[in-house]
Design an enzyme around this catalytic site. Sequence first.
Site, short mmCIF file in Angstrom:
data_model
loop_
_atom_site.label_atom_id
_atom_site.label_comp_id
_atom_site.label_asym_id
_atom_site.label_seq_id
_atom_site.Cartn_x
_atom_site.Cartn_y
_atom_site.Cartn_z
N CYS A 79 4.31 -1.56 2.68
CA CYS A 79 2.96 -1.13 2.26
C CYS A 79 1.88 -1.84 3.08
CB CYS A 79 2.79 -1.33 0.76
SG CYS A 79 1.34 -0.49 0.10
N HIS A 169 7.33 0.05 -2.06
CA HIS A 169 7.57 -1.35 -2.43
C HIS A 169 9.00 -1.57 -2.90
CE1 HIS A 169 3.36 -2.55 -2.20
NE2 HIS A 169 3.05 -1.39 -2.75
N GLU A 171 10.42 -4.23 -3.12
CA GLU A 171 10.44 -5.49 -3.87
C GLU A 171 10.19 -5.30 -5.37
OE1 GLU A 171 8.12 -4.50 -1.74
OE2 GLU A 171 6.12 -5.28 -2.22
#
Lengths: 195, 293
Positions: A79, A169, A171
Amino acid sequence: MVKVGVLALQGAVREHIRSVEQCGAEGIAIKKVEQLKEVDGLILPGGESTAMRRLIDKYGFMEALKEFAAEGKPMFGTCAGLILLAKNLVGHEPHIGVMDITVERNSFGRQVDSFEADLAIKDVAESFPAVFIRAPHIVEAGAEVEILSKHNDRIVAAREGQFLGCSFHPELTDQHDITAYFVEMVKEAKAKQFA
Amino acid sequence: MKTGTDRVKRGMAEMQKGGVIMDVINAEQAKIAEEAGAVAVMALERVPSDIRAAGGVARMADPRIIEEVLNAVSIPVMAKARIGHIVEARVLEAMGVDYIDESEVLTPADEEYHLYKSDFTVPFVCGCRDLGEAARRIGEGASMLRTKGEPGTGNIVEAVRHMRKVNGQVRKVVGMNEDELMTEAKLLGAPFELLLEIKRLGRLPVVNFAAGGVATPADAALMMQLGADGVFVGSGIFKSENPALFAKAIVEATTHYQDYKLIAELSKNLGTPMKGIEISSLSPENRMQERGW
């Protein structure tokens, strides 16, 4: 064990470190320029790219990040990190400017338009839960860039040699395939260095 | 493809971690904040210290101001709605605001019920003084928390109290056995399932920022050290003598909250911070933190 740094000026640092550890590598939060020497690869996390850029300039990270790239060490931007890596940005000056892509910021709209979608990512996963938050996308990719995934005809993940970038994302999910893919890139680059 | 999921709403707040969110009242201030490295701005008609001074009923900002700020910057824009004011919140959502603060800084519209925030696509941040309040707000669908502190005072003491309280109670829950959690839920007034989740995660399921009284770089660093995920600065920046300098210094102190030499350097020659208010000089009805239930 390879060491993977996560640029820790702002953003989702803890999640990336946890993901790196899950993939069997050591994760290090990078707050100071000199720490870059300790790591074999670097993740530029999600966050606010403008805020990160201010802090990158303030602490003299820019030259060191460009050197890190010039040494051939792998870098992975998610991102905001993708925005930092891009050679060209629509309507803005580029930041680190090392990956041969043109990126448009906030290109899916504002937060109310943020979404999640399952993506197929080439060489990574047949189905990956991708979380897009005020996400950018890759408008144009250079000849050497391999497109790994698209969403509604927009490029959202790509690799160019040592550089890996995605709009979403990873994560924020518990599926670590893309981090594992990056850790493999880091291992290969390190093996080459000592070959 | 799904919008407005918990992951998307909470994830947005995760991306703000380690950053500073600044109160602004016009495009010019929003640009100063963005330039200083703010991760978001909160568009308001008045900063809390002016709301305090003006008295009367404080409402959602004039949409013209919000629109002006939305058009001025590329970082996320937040705005405040009154507690329980469904329509103010829907109006902000319709305008494309990135986050809504259901805020005790404004005069509550409902003295019994908060918004059912799960119903909205836009994410919400809410204030809390303890884990019970934090868990009730998450239960209603808040995707981000902040301490209430005491807004517009430039006095950090209440934010410290609230951050320590919440984190202490989280540690207690994490250390408890499952068979003790139902009674704890009853005592805290917290949803049981959330306490189970907190125990499993070892932390709150959403980020918790500091707010309400941050006036100096050292205040911001203090809150980070106490476990805040980031910092809201309300009146502290644009009520100081040199807002641009102050804003930059607070951003850096938040990033490097344990680098004391650096904090010393960037605290030099900042000019006068906002004038503070001693909390005991505020009568209970003038304490904004008492609003919300």
